[in-house]
Design an enzyme around this catalytic site. Structure first.
Site, PDB file in Angstrom:
ATOM      1  N   ARG A 168       0.806  -1.218   0.000  1.00 53.78           N
ATOM      2  CA  ARG A 168       0.000   0.000   0.000  1.00 53.78           C
ATOM      3  C   ARG A 168       0.847   1.279   0.000  1.00 53.78           C
ATOM      4  O   ARG A 168       0.461   2.298   0.555  1.00 53.78           O
ATOM      5  CB  ARG A 168      -0.968   0.027   1.187  1.00 53.78           C
ATOM      6  CG  ARG A 168      -1.955  -1.125   1.210  1.00 53.78           C
ATOM      7  CD  ARG A 168      -2.837  -1.149  -0.047  1.00 53.78           C
ATOM      8  NE  ARG A 168      -3.693  -2.329   0.001  1.00 53.78           N
ATOM      9  CZ  ARG A 168      -3.362  -3.519  -0.498  1.00 53.78           C
ATOM     10  NH1 ARG A 168      -2.205  -3.675  -1.133  1.00 53.78           N
ATOM     11  NH2 ARG A 168      -4.166  -4.542  -0.409  1.00 53.78           N
ATOM     12  N   SER A 245     -10.946   0.864   3.137  1.00 56.98           N
ATOM     13  CA  SER A 245     -10.301   0.476   4.391  1.00 56.98           C
ATOM     14  C   SER A 245      -9.531   1.678   4.946  1.00 56.98           C
ATOM     15  O   SER A 245      -8.654   2.210   4.270  1.00 56.98           O
ATOM     16  CB  SER A 245      -9.348  -0.700   4.159  1.00 56.98           C
ATOM     17  OG  SER A 245     -10.064  -1.830   3.703  1.00 56.98           O
ATOM     18  N   GLU A 340      -4.795   4.605   5.809  1.00 50.71           N
ATOM     19  CA  GLU A 340      -4.510   4.317   4.411  1.00 50.71           C
ATOM     20  C   GLU A 340      -4.843   5.501   3.497  1.00 50.71           C
ATOM     21  O   GLU A 340      -4.104   5.765   2.544  1.00 50.71           O
ATOM     22  CB  GLU A 340      -5.273   3.073   3.966  1.00 50.71           C
ATOM     23  CG  GLU A 340      -4.943   2.633   2.552  1.00 50.71           C
ATOM     24  CD  GLU A 340      -5.492   1.257   2.227  1.00 50.71           C
ATOM     25  OE1 GLU A 340      -5.851   1.041   1.057  1.00 50.71           O
ATOM     26  OE2 GLU A 340      -5.567   0.404   3.125  1.00 50.71           O
TER      27      GLU A 340
END
Length: 348
Positions: A168, A245, A340
Site C-alpha cells: 500500500r 479500508s 490508508e
C-alpha cells in the site's frame, strides 16, 4: 482543460466520503498533457495543488484546501501486444479504474480482474500500490509516465522497479514532486485470469487456490464479495460513503506482535508478520456499526475497517472516530494503526 469554478468550491462533491471543505479553485484536466499543464500553471502561480481522481482515498479537512484542485479525467486506453503471451495496456491516469478493469476483461485479457470494484482513477493505483483478493498493482505494472514538478518536464516509461512499490505504498506516496500521467500494465493474452490466491475468492469460484479461471467469472465473483462488504459505490448506501479500508494492516517484527487468539496474520518477510487491522479493531471492543460523534459517522455495518459518513457529518467527526479506534488498539495491544487514505489539511 476547463475551470470548474473561479470562486470557492466545495470538495465534498468530489470525495466518496462526501466530506471536505472548499478549494480556492477547481480545474478539470483530461489526458496527460492537460494534467501537466494544469499542475504546471498552478506551480508557476505559486499555488498549492491537490490532485483529485475519484476522491476515494481522500480525507479533506473541513477548512478545505487553499489552492488549486485538479480533477483528473481520462482520454483512453490503448493495447499493444508484447509477445504471444502478453498484451500491454496503456491507460491515462484519469480513467475510472473499474471501467479499465471491465474493459480489459471484455478484451479477454487477464490480470486485473481481482481488482474489480475499487473506486478511483487509474493514476492513483501505482501511488498506493492498490491491491485486493491476492493481487497488487505491482504484480502487473510495467512503467508509468510522470510529470516532474521540480524540473517541469515529462518523464516517460519510468520503470516499475524505480517506484519502490511495497504494501500500500510507493516512492510516489507522500511526495508531491511527481504526478502520474499514464500507466502501463502487462496482461495475460490467453484468456485466463491471474492465479486465484485469495481463499475466500477461491471458495466463491469453487476452485482450489492457484487455479486460473475465466477473467469475467473472477470479476463477477469479486464484485459480489465487495458488494456484500459495502465496498462497491452506491449513493443510496451509507456504508459506501467511505474511503475504503481506513487503516492498513500493520507489519511488525514477529517478536513484537501481540498474541491474540484467532487473529489473522500472514508472513511479511524474514522475521516479520502482517496482522489483520480489522481483527485488532474487533478485539479492541469495536463492533460493526459502532457510532462516532452524534451518529453522523460510524464504522461500516458490514465490516469494522471502513469508517463511514452517515449524513450531516464533518471531517472532524470522522477523525474523532478514527482516533477513538486507533487509541483503543494502541492501548490494548501496543500496535499503532496507520491511515490508508491521504489526509489533506488534517491529521490524526
Amino acid at each position: 482543460m476547463s475551470e470548474s469554478g473561479t470562486t470557492t468550491t466545495d470538495l465534498s462533491a468530489h470525495t466518496t466520503l462526501r466530506l471536505g471543505g472548499p478549494a480556492r479553485r477547481i480545474v478539470r484536466a483530461e489526458g496527460g498533457s492537460e494534467v501537466a499543464d494544469a499542475v504546471g500553471a498552478a506551480d508557476a502561480a505559486g499555488e498549492p495543488v491537490l490532485l483529485v481522481g475519484g476522491g476515494s482515498n481522500l480525507v479533506v479537512a473541513d477548512a478545505g484546501f487553499d489552492g488549486t484542485a485538479v480533477l483528473l479525467a481520462g482520454s483512453g486506453i490503448s493495447y499493444a501486444r508484447r509477445d504471444d503471451d502478453t498484451v500491454v495496456a496503456a491507460v491515462d491516469a484519469g480513467e475510472d479504474w473499474d471501467d479499465v478493469v471491465a474493459a480489459t476483461v471484455a478484451e479477454g485479457l487477464g490480470g486485473l480482474e481481482c481488482l474489480s470494484g475499487i473506486p478511483g482513477r487509474t493514476g492513483a493505483t501505482p501511488v498506493q500500490n492498490v491491491g485486493a483478493y491476492g493481487v497488487e498493482v505491482s504484480d502487473l505494472l510495467v512503467d508509468v509516465d510522470l510529470y516532474d514538478r521540480r524540473s517541469r518536464t515529462v518523464r516517460t516509461h519510468v520503470p516499475a522497479s524505480e517506484l519502490g512499490l511495497a504494501y500500500r505504498t510507493s516512492v510516489l506516496k507522500g511526495d508531491d514532486g511527481a504526478v502520474v500521467l499514464r500507466v502501463r500494465f502487462a496482461l495475460r493474452a490467453d484468456g485466463r485470469s491471474a492465479p486465484i490466491r485469495y481463499a475466500e475468492l477461491a471458495r466463491t469460484l469453487g476452485v482450489v487456490p492457484e487455479t486460473r479461471v475465466d477473467p469475467a467469472a473472477a470479476r463477477e465473483a469479486v464484485l459480489g464479495l465487495r458488494r456484500g462488504k459495502g465496498m462497491v459505490l452506491d449513493p443510496d448506501d451509507h456504508d459506501t460513503w467511505s474511503a475504503g479500508s481506513f487503516f492498513t494492516n500493520p507489519i511488525l517484527a514477529v517478536a513484537d506482535a501481540p498474541q491474540v487468539e484467532g487473529l489473522a496474520a500472514w508472513p511479511a518477510g524474514e522475521g516479520r508478520v502482517k496482522l489483520s487491522a480489522a481483527g485488532l479493531i474487533q478485539n479492541a471492543g469495536f463492533a460493526r456499526g459502532h457510532a462516532g460523534p452524534g451518529g453522523r459517522v460510524s464504522l461500516s455495518t458490514r465490516h469494522v475497517l471502513a469508517l463511514t459518513h452517515r449524513g450531516g457529518g464533518t471531517t472532524g467527526d470522522l477523525l474523532a472516530l478514527a482516533r477513538e479506534v486507533r487509541d483503543a488498539v494502541a492501548t490494548r495491544f501496543g500496535v499503532a494503526l496507520r491511515p490508508e487514505p491521504v489526509l489533506v489539511g488534517c491529521t490524526l
